[in-house]
Design a protein around this motif. Structure first.
Motif: not given
Length: 211
Positions: A16-23
């Motif tokens: 999984k990937t999450f961008k800066k600021g994502e929970a």
């Protein structure tokens, strides 16, 4: 784990990937598995009674997120928010719990890992009760450099907002801004926007020692 157990876990994991600021998850969520950090940085924080976020830990490559909630089968006690773009592996809780129930050595290692988290939490409590805000901010700068490194210009690679820095050391944003300005005037650090460069570690260490 045995090779067969490792294969089963590996087969069940999801990237999984999450961008800066994502929970990644939020306080109170029921987690269906644990997250292993492959790359990036997450802040683990708890909302206080007055509505202020307190950052408990910065989690980076190799860290595991959510294991306590999964093992205890309780809601997440902390929120995990990406402060840099992140790559993670998600492992469903069924794989974790099955291995815990069938592999005593793995269970012991998990307990050791959780015991280490408790030790770190104890250190945080001591810091808040026995050290001044200036000492905690000076320590935070050195920790950020030692843990995450510097860029080619010597600035801290992990650039925290003044609000996040305040939430790490447990003070008001205005106090953090004032102390950073004071450190800058005394030649301890230099700033360029949000970026910070340590100019004199000995001076910061003098602040930490309380001299």
């Amino acid at each position: 784990m045995s090779k067969d157990e490792l294969k089963k876990v590996s087969d069940s994991k999801i990237s999984k990937t999450f961008k800066k600021g994502e929970a990644i998850f939020e306080e109170g969520d029921r987690l269906d598995g644990v997250y292993c950090v492959k790359d990036g940085v997450s802040k683990l924080s708890k909302l206080s009674a007055n509505g202020k976020d307190q950052i408990i830990k910065l989690a980076t490559k190799g860290e595991i997120l959510g294991q306590r909630s999964v093992i205890a089968e309780e809601s997440a006690n902390l929120s995990a928010i990406a402060i840099k773009d992140m790559d993670l592996c998600f492992i469903p809780k069924e794989s974790i719990l099955h291995t815990l129930n069938t592999n005593p050595s793995f269970a012991v290692e998990v307990l050791r890992h959780m015991a280490n988290d408790l030790r770190e939490a104890d250190d945080v409590i001591v810091n808040f009760s026995q050290k001044t805000v200036k000492q905690r901010i000076a320590e935070a700068f050195i920790y950020l450099r030692d843990t995450f490194g510097e860029d080619k210009e010597g600035y801290l690679t992990l650039s925290l907002s003044r609000e996040d820095m305040s939430n790490v050391v447990g003070t008001a944003t205005e106090s953090t801004i004032r102390i950073i300005s004071e450190f800058k005037k005394k030649g301890m650090i230099e700033t360029s926007g949000k970026k910070i460069r340590i100019v004199s570690q000995p001076k910061l260490e003098t602040v930490i020692s309380g001299l």
